[in-house]
Motif scaffolding. Sequence first.
Motif, PDB file in Angstrom:
ATOM      1  N   CYS A   1      45.333  40.123  40.239  1.00  0.00           N
ATOM      2  CA  CYS A   1      46.225  41.086  40.899  1.00  0.00           C
ATOM      3  C   CYS A   1      47.165  40.386  41.873  1.00  0.00           C
ATOM      4  N   GLN A   2      46.591  39.473  42.649  1.00  0.00           N
ATOM      5  CA  GLN A   2      47.422  38.761  43.620  1.00  0.00           C
ATOM      6  C   GLN A   2      48.513  37.953  42.930  1.00  0.00           C
ATOM      7  N   ARG A   3      48.154  37.305  41.806  1.00  0.00           N
ATOM      8  CA  ARG A   3      49.144  36.509  41.082  1.00  0.00           C
ATOM      9  C   ARG A   3      50.248  37.396  40.514  1.00  0.00           C
TER      10      ARG A   3
ATOM     11  N   PHE B   1      40.073  36.990  47.357  1.00  0.00           N
ATOM     12  CA  PHE B   1      41.172  36.776  46.420  1.00  0.00           C
ATOM     13  C   PHE B   1      41.071  35.421  45.715  1.00  0.00           C
TER      14      PHE B   1
ATOM     15  N   CYS C   1      53.464  40.306  48.175  1.00  0.00           N
ATOM     16  CA  CYS C   1      52.222  39.703  48.656  1.00  0.00           C
ATOM     17  C   CYS C   1      51.136  40.768  48.666  1.00  0.00           C
ATOM     18  N   MET C   2      49.871  40.306  48.753  1.00  0.00           N
ATOM     19  CA  MET C   2      48.724  41.212  48.669  1.00  0.00           C
ATOM     20  C   MET C   2      47.701  40.821  49.723  1.00  0.00           C
ATOM     21  N   TRP C   3      47.093  41.822  50.347  1.00  0.00           N
ATOM     22  CA  TRP C   3      46.082  41.558  51.362  1.00  0.00           C
ATOM     23  C   TRP C   3      45.132  42.748  51.431  1.00  0.00           C
TER      24      TRP C   3
ATOM     25  N   PHE D   1      43.192  48.095  50.128  1.00  0.00           N
ATOM     26  CA  PHE D   1      43.917  46.965  49.556  1.00  0.00           C
ATOM     27  C   PHE D   1      45.417  47.303  49.569  1.00  0.00           C
TER      28      PHE D   1
ATOM     29  N   LEU E   1      40.728  40.297  41.430  1.00  0.00           N
ATOM     30  CA  LEU E   1      41.666  40.302  42.552  1.00  0.00           C
ATOM     31  C   LEU E   1      42.606  39.104  42.511  1.00  0.00           C
ATOM     32  N   ALA E   2      42.120  37.960  42.014  1.00  0.00           N
ATOM     33  CA  ALA E   2      42.991  36.795  41.890  1.00  0.00           C
ATOM     34  C   ALA E   2      44.134  37.083  40.913  1.00  0.00           C
TER      35      ALA E   2
ATOM     36  N   GLU F   1      40.281  37.128  53.035  1.00  0.00           N
ATOM     37  CA  GLU F   1      41.042  36.161  52.250  1.00  0.00           C
ATOM     38  C   GLU F   1      40.199  35.586  51.111  1.00  0.00           C
TER      39      GLU F   1
END
Length: 910
Positions: free
Chosen positions: A881-883, A860, A891-893, A904, A878-879, A857
């Motif tokens: 990409c998550q947004r 991100f 969602c992304m994890w 990913f 990555l932040a 976690e």
Amino acid sequence: MVDVSRAIASGTSEIPWVDFRAVFDCNPNAVLVLAADLGFTILAVSKAYERLLGLAQTELLGRSLFECSPYRSPNGHSLNEQSVLASLRRVMAHSAEDQVLLDLHDRMPSEEFQKQTWSAVTRPVLGANGEVVYLLHTVQNCTDLGPDSFLVRLDDAIRPLVDAKEITQTVVKLVGEHLQVNRCVYVDIDEDEERFYVIGVYHRDIHRVVRYQMSQFGAGIRERMRQGQPCVVYDSEADPQTAEVLDTYRETGIRAVIAAPVRKAGKLVGTFAVHHRSPRLWRPDEVELVQRVASRCWESIERARVVAELRQQWDTFDLALSQLPDFTYVLDVEGGVRYANRALLAYWQTTLQEVIGRGFFDCYPGPLAERLKQQFQEVVATKKPLRDQVFASSASGTAQEYEYTFVPVIAEDGHVEGVAGSARDITERKRNEERLSFALEAGSGVGTWDWEIAADQVYCDSRFAELFSVDPEKCVGGISVTDFLGGVHPEDRAHVRESIRQILATGQDFAEEYRVLKKDGSVRWIFARGRCRLDHEGKPTRFPGVVVDITERKKTEEALQESGARFRFLAESIPQMVWTANSDGMIDYVSRQGCAYFDAVESALHGVGWLSLVHPDDRAATVERWTRSIATGDAYETEFRLLRGIDGSWRWHLARALPLLGEAGDVLQWFGTCTDIENQKLTESELTRANRELEEFAYVASHDLQEPLRMVSIFTELLLKNGPKDRALDQYAAYVQQGVERMEALIRDLLTFSSTVHSDLTIVDSANLATAFHEAMVVLKNRIEETRAIIETDSLPIILGDTTQMSHVFQNLLSNALKYRRADVPPQIKVRVRERGSEWVVSVEDNGIGFDQQYAERIFGLFKRLHKNEYPGTGLGLAICQRIVERHRGCMWAEGTAGHGATFYFSVPR
């Protein structure tokens, strides 16, 4: 003249001698007496046989039957001869009569006998020890009786058959053998009068018929068949009506054919046909025979089908009745068993085959049998059904009580042709009735009455007498309804009297709750239910009913009413709107606050009346969530705007509701509230605006920082290029330049993050993930080649979104996989996609250095990096990409193992 009959009766020897030779010669049939030897030598010849062959007796006696018979052809071979020889051998083997039909056309020496059908019958003459000593051989012309004789034999053959397929196969075989053809078929024709299906076939020295259509045998032939006319072809190679379809006749091996149509209700439904593989001049009687057989064959098949359907219906009827525990039976007018279901057969411990025809009354012991027989005869005589009850031993030997019926089966002409009936074990029912009676007498709170209206006599049990404070002894002989009304509470007496009057006038049911006043002054609530019994003129004669003591229920209702009053007081005391709904979701209570907010009376909000006060834009979602909660029993929570009645404004409310569950887990009631959250919504709006302004500030600040950095970068490059050559100075300038580059990268990522956060959240276009992936591969082409990376991908779908932004996601994930590779190990990257419910799940897997799952976690977060010194970066990729994924309602994890690569994932709606 001697009286022969009298002489025989008296035993006298004066019986005249019989001239058997004269009798033999007077026989109109052609008869031979043959020796029972291998040559079947002729021992005696009748005059008719002499005339048949045109030979004298002296020319025939002592010769073999086949040396001078009409059966031999000029070349010495004859099917007739073989048939007769086989018949004679059967007589010798079985010592029994045998018959064979012969086609003697073109075989006789006289023109008179050409084209004739003859019958050859051979009967054995047995000696004293039972051996065959002579053969009586009779030849008879049956040309006129030929078809009829064969049809009689055909009817005899198929009469005992019940299976349609077996009937068809028997008919085609017998006809084929009788006419000596190569093939005989019967076909069913479809409703279009074109397609046909072979139902039965006989074939000899020829192949079977495959599937064809009527038109393939000639349009003219098909039309003749549709008109009900037979089709006769003597030689298909020379017949004009087969010229255009000759290939079909050659394929099927048909050279000559008789086809007889079967028409029913104006439609061609079947065809009976005989085929010959060589030319054949069909005789008129052969054509007639095929026509008559066609009709008989169809009728026999249909009869078999009807019988099969009736048998299936009977089996279904028997199966249905056999599932019942009741005994079911059908008897003839003599009392013989025609049917008994399995339950009755099990009781009798026998089978249906053993009991059919057996006397029904023989299955029971003497006194019971006599009683049943008398009742049976009464039903037959009166033609009226009868119902009775009796004790009898069960199959296990225990005494059981049965209720049984006899019902006459009446024919159309009015006579009784049988009796049907059933019997049911009512032992347990009787026991339950006794238990109920005992419970009533023990004072269970239930009393019964029966009012004889004309005599004004009320008969009741002890419980009824106790409730109405009347003497139980008097109730046995009956009391007046006035005495009964005397026990009713004075305040309810007039109402009860009026209700009884209306019941007697209308004949309707009686159902009332009222009070009775006991002698000790106590008051009990009762519920009374009764029903008038009417005579044939519709006048009430009896009024039976029951009363139940409901005092405790009334007390409970009063307690509930008091509890409801407390609930209402509490609901009216809190600022939120309070409401309740039944298990179906219909609103049945709204608190005073709700009525005041809507400026409406409470009844207008009941049911679904409240829904019209929900904002039109929120109505569909509100109904959908409320319906889902009602169906599942889950707690209800939603936000919507409600119309305020005093000023017509719309205000946001938070609605919550919980179900009250019963012992079985079913919903009994819903309790809910509506809370005004308009001010909270305004506060959230202000916070959203403040966050947006802060994001805009960050965007502008990041943008403005690039200008001074650009100046630092330019003058550092000039210093390195044109400044004094000093190692320390060059090293310091390089440090400055590296710092500037990192700062520029950080600002670019900040600008990207800010633009992602700041951009419009509404997505209406389609994003092709395959195109997005390809664009990312083009940007990273050089790095992929430098690292010798191997990249695999599935076929990627099209989603609702932005292709450019999804390309940025792929670019960042692929770039990370290339960056965080293991030393001396070429990167292997796998891009996979799978369905998960209503979502697409895309994964990017690598074989790089990986990470510990505890940081899954953290990576991100903004500026969060696990390898700050070993690998360059800003910690924003990555932040971002998550947004982007979250903007696409996904969602992304990530999952990883240190030293073994990472995967990913991101999900997006389908």
